[in-house]
Design a protein around this motif. Sequence first.
Motif, PDB file in Angstrom:
ATOM      1  N   ASN A 139       0.843  -1.375  -0.132  1.00  0.00           N
ATOM      2  CA  ASN A 139      -0.226   0.095   0.067  1.00  0.00           C
ATOM      3  C   ASN A 139       0.836   1.206  -0.044  1.00  0.00           C
ATOM      4  OD1 ASN A 139      -2.442  -1.201   0.019  1.00  0.00           O
ATOM      5  ND2 ASN A 139      -2.787  -1.396   2.324  1.00  0.00           N
ATOM      6  N   GLU A 141       3.989   1.566  -1.106  1.00  0.00           N
ATOM      7  CA  GLU A 141       4.319   1.407  -2.510  1.00  0.00           C
ATOM      8  C   GLU A 141       3.578   2.190  -3.375  1.00  0.00           C
ATOM      9  OE1 GLU A 141       5.826  -2.296  -3.471  1.00  0.00           O
ATOM     10  OE2 GLU A 141       7.809  -2.009  -3.044  1.00  0.00           O
ATOM     11  N   ARG A 142       2.124   1.814  -3.382  1.00  0.00           N
ATOM     12  CA  ARG A 142       1.092   2.819  -4.434  1.00  0.00           C
ATOM     13  C   ARG A 142       1.041   3.996  -3.852  1.00  0.00           C
ATOM     14  NH1 ARG A 142      -4.161  -0.887  -4.032  1.00  0.00           N
ATOM     15  NH2 ARG A 142      -5.058   0.897  -5.227  1.00  0.00           N
ATOM     16  N   PRO A 145       5.280   6.341  -4.180  1.00  0.00           N
ATOM     17  CA  PRO A 145       6.198   5.271  -4.724  1.00  0.00           C
ATOM     18  C   PRO A 145       7.624   5.874  -4.467  1.00  0.00           C
ATOM     19  CG  PRO A 145       4.397   6.247  -6.402  1.00  0.00           C
ATOM     20  CD  PRO A 145       4.403   6.797  -4.947  1.00  0.00           C
ATOM     21  N   VAL A 177      -6.045  -6.176  -7.359  1.00  0.00           N
ATOM     22  CA  VAL A 177      -5.588  -4.778  -8.069  1.00  0.00           C
ATOM     23  C   VAL A 177      -6.685  -3.641  -7.764  1.00  0.00           C
ATOM     24  CG1 VAL A 177      -4.817  -3.970 -10.332  1.00  0.00           C
ATOM     25  CG2 VAL A 177      -4.066  -5.962  -9.345  1.00  0.00           C
ATOM     26  N   ILE A 181      -7.581   0.824  -1.184  1.00  0.00           N
ATOM     27  CA  ILE A 181      -6.694   0.491   0.001  1.00  0.00           C
ATOM     28  C   ILE A 181      -7.607   0.506   1.062  1.00  0.00           C
ATOM     29  CG2 ILE A 181      -4.860   1.582   1.404  1.00  0.00           C
ATOM     30  CD1 ILE A 181      -3.356   2.084  -1.232  1.00  0.00           C
TER      31      ILE A 181
END
Length: 187
Positions: A139, A141-142, A145, A177, A181
């Motif tokens: 999460n 990383e989403r 970044p 996908v 979140i």
Amino acid sequence: MRMLLADQGQSWKEEVVSLDAWGQGTLKTSCLFGQLPKFQDGDLTLYQSNLPDSWLYGKGQQEAALVDMVDDGLEDLIRHFGQQFLRNNEEGKAQYLKELPGHLKPFETLLAQKKGGQSFIVGDQISFADYQLLDLLLNHERLFPGSLNDFPLLSAYVACLRARPKLKAFLDSPEHVNRPISARLKI
């Protein structure tokens, strides 16, 4: 929980409850603690977020205690994350991102004591804390970044767990996908 079930080769049926349905109160009053999630397997019904995860606790009391410690650290970070995002302003998000390295460092330290991120967070077998940590890191990383760029062991850990065939299939599936979140935080 979804990652745990998928990785362990278990199938499940998920019933998503809309906020409108929850607001009607009928389901809420039927839940033991008045909140979801609810997990049912035959005659066994469990409530609360972490209870079904406790199937994978590691070997022995020492590993179970370490798994609990990791889980508590994750819960603290998730709570902090939620509080910053509930503020719903760029200042809160910027402050969170500034503090994030300090929150991730303990997990990097635990991995340094293991096989350089090529193992699990506790012990020699996967535990529910691994799934929770992986979910949190994916999460992040989403949302942010590059937030793991300064954490090579956490990055290696994510790559190692993502490569598990059943877990990879689940993580690449549209069901995962396309899932937000957090519906509550609208992210």
